[in-house]
Write a protein that holds these residues in place. Sequence first.
Motif, PDB file in Angstrom:
ATOM      1  N   ALA A 146       0.851  -1.189   0.000  1.00 23.68           N
ATOM      2  CA  ALA A 146       0.000   0.000   0.000  1.00 23.68           C
ATOM      3  C   ALA A 146       0.886   1.238   0.000  1.00 23.68           C
ATOM      4  CB  ALA A 146      -0.921  -0.005   1.216  1.00 23.68           C
ATOM      5  N   SER A 164       3.655   3.342   3.414  1.00 21.16           N
ATOM      6  CA  SER A 164       3.756   2.245   4.374  1.00 21.16           C
ATOM      7  C   SER A 164       5.010   2.286   5.228  1.00 21.16           C
ATOM      8  CB  SER A 164       3.712   0.896   3.637  1.00 21.16           C
ATOM      9  OG  SER A 164       2.483   0.733   2.973  1.00 21.16           O
ATOM     10  N   ARG A 215      -2.484   8.673  -0.162  1.00 21.79           N
ATOM     11  CA  ARG A 215      -3.640   8.114  -0.882  1.00 21.79           C
ATOM     12  C   ARG A 215      -4.445   9.218  -1.571  1.00 21.79           C
ATOM     13  NH1 ARG A 215      -3.655   4.956   3.973  1.00 21.79           N
ATOM     14  NH2 ARG A 215      -3.137   2.778   3.534  1.00 21.79           N
ATOM     15  N   TYR A 274       1.452  -2.047  -6.514  1.00 19.55           N
ATOM     16  CA  TYR A 274       1.964  -2.271  -5.168  1.00 19.55           C
ATOM     17  C   TYR A 274       2.432  -3.713  -5.031  1.00 19.55           C
ATOM     18  CZ  TYR A 274      -0.458   2.105  -4.618  1.00 19.55           C
ATOM     19  OH  TYR A 274      -0.866   3.401  -4.786  1.00 19.55           O
TER      20      TYR A 274
END
Length: 696
Positions: A318, A321, A434, A448
């Motif tokens: 993701a 991270s 995000r 990812y």
Amino acid sequence: MKRRAGLRPIVPAEPAQTDDGTPYSTEFDDVYHPVDGALAHARHVFLDGNGLPQRWQGRDQFVIVETGFGLGLNFLATWAAWRDDPQRPKRLHFVSVEKFPFRPRDLRQTLTPLLVQPGMTELAPLVQRLCDIWPLPVAGWHRLEPAPGVVLSIGFGDFSDLMPDLRVGADAFFLDGFAPAKNPDLWTPVVFKTLGKMAREGATLATYTSAGQIPRDLEAAGFQMTCREGNEHARETLAGVYAPPYRMRRYDPPGAPITPNTPNAPAWRELRTADAEPDTADSADTAIIIGAGMAGAAMALRLVARGWRVKLFERAEAPGSAASGNPAGVFHPQLSADDNVLSRLTRAGFLYALSQWRTLPGGLPGRADGLLQVASDEDEAHGLAQLVAAHGYPEEYVKWVDAAQASALAGETLAYGGLWFPEGGWLAPAMLCRAELVAAGPSLDARYGVSVERLEHRDGRWLAIDETGRVLADAAVAVVTAADESQRLLGPYLAPEFIPVQRVRGQLTFLPPDSLPDLRIPVCGEGYVAPSPLGGAGPITGATYGFDDPATDVRVGDHQANLRRLATLLPDHAEAFGDGEGGLGSASAAAELGGRTAFRALVTDRLPMAGQLPDMPAIASSDPQGRRLAGGHLRDLPRLPGLYASFAFGSRGLVFAALCAELVASQIDGEPWPVGSDLADAIDPARFLLQALRKA
């Protein structure tokens, strides 16, 4: 590397007007524009004088440089012409300086009454937007984006302090400002020579004055000038083109990018590799980004804004991270008595980041409603108070507050006063990543759980290759934003000693949900504490700073160290956070606390690495003895085509990520840089190499 002293404090313009209501400068004893017909005057002198809009039609990019912003009427007239032109360039850059800028409220107060004048009504939505985003009167460059495709770079300060350091390739010049007799500093041979250094081939110039020595000085700077018919406000105006009789400059300005739609653009070779995944888009417009933390997410957004398609690779499952995965990070600019490089960089980064975050879908992933940086003793408190007074910062940027004021702002009793940053605060870095990647839209292809093992340069293309040797993507441009992994990926092109990355371990401590219920805003000093970032979660405090410590576990000892710093910040809670019986800092209580360990990447001078990589083989072949470059400048170093980096933000990722991304994207596309070359040089990835060449 030469480090120049800081910029001079800004003295804002004070609103004033003549008896007939014309805006007036008390500093220069002159009006900002003609009594009537201001918009027609701007169009006749500056747009028509530069052959606009005809000259920009069909272009991907057009850059205008102006010598005095004033109330911005020339900019507004240019923006309106761009808005109304179906053949307008994709991106319009307007670069200007203003020594005495208006405060945001005063600019609105001065511009709004002008909209009732004949012909000015059409500017109303543009004036509203300009006033909405107008920056505080803080020295330095401010990058504003009033509309998609329109970029205003406005420098607050003296022309001689700002323009000579800016990397910009200009297609047109507006020589404005108050009359030469009123403001002679903007009409000198030195100013005109500076403009000549910025001019692209065929750049044009226009001004309302043809008086005295000015035409001859412009000719001496390489501009071939002619007189034009004036109007009711100027009997005769000047227009010209940059066409020097001989080469007059050591460095050429940034050129406009060559794209597939540009005449004489090279045909990109189609890569035919059995292992490569097919690229459905024209690969000349594709960029590879490695890393999806704060640096990579910001980089993707800034490239997509320019029309690039981006392929982003992140080894984690993701975005955000690693260090970007902390639940909250605080942000504020750094101040210094001498307004040093770090102060100017964090100021530019802080202000630019705020402007970008506020445009994200869903709003700010955090809060920007205040942060306190408190002193640790009376001497430091006195020094901070003197610092703010000496620089004359606007209170909306930073304000000195005493202990009582600081305590009222924080909601907790503080022992000393400090710096109040009204727009500082905290953000959730992973949520920011995000949000930026979502804002990038369909032009972003993010993958990812995919690790790029190496980058290869093959036939003018950059290939991202995994550990099996499979080609993941190829592109004209690659940007490495992979924190401490950047050293390994860039190692084949720049030796590790010139990328002196240090991996610094940091541990956060999560306090119980019922801790510090009165804490309103983040408080920083030796460490920091931020209020509960998420519903039900407790405040966060930290962070440790451990060099040469690879451990990933969460340690009781580090919790205790964080709590000791917190007890110093909030002395009323010293017993509650102490390591005595019943204190949260006791070994048994600390062992029950949650926390997170992450690793920051920084280099030895604590500044980011952002920019284009040097071309080591070209350097070796052009200067085998190392003598010429030993006395050279970063601009003398050959660069690897298409390879860039943005990383090593340390604990200031929130402040640096957006600005570094904008700088790199500007370099890629040949656009005006968002900061001067003095600051860009300070974070250039080739700076340690140049230092070694000079020592050798």
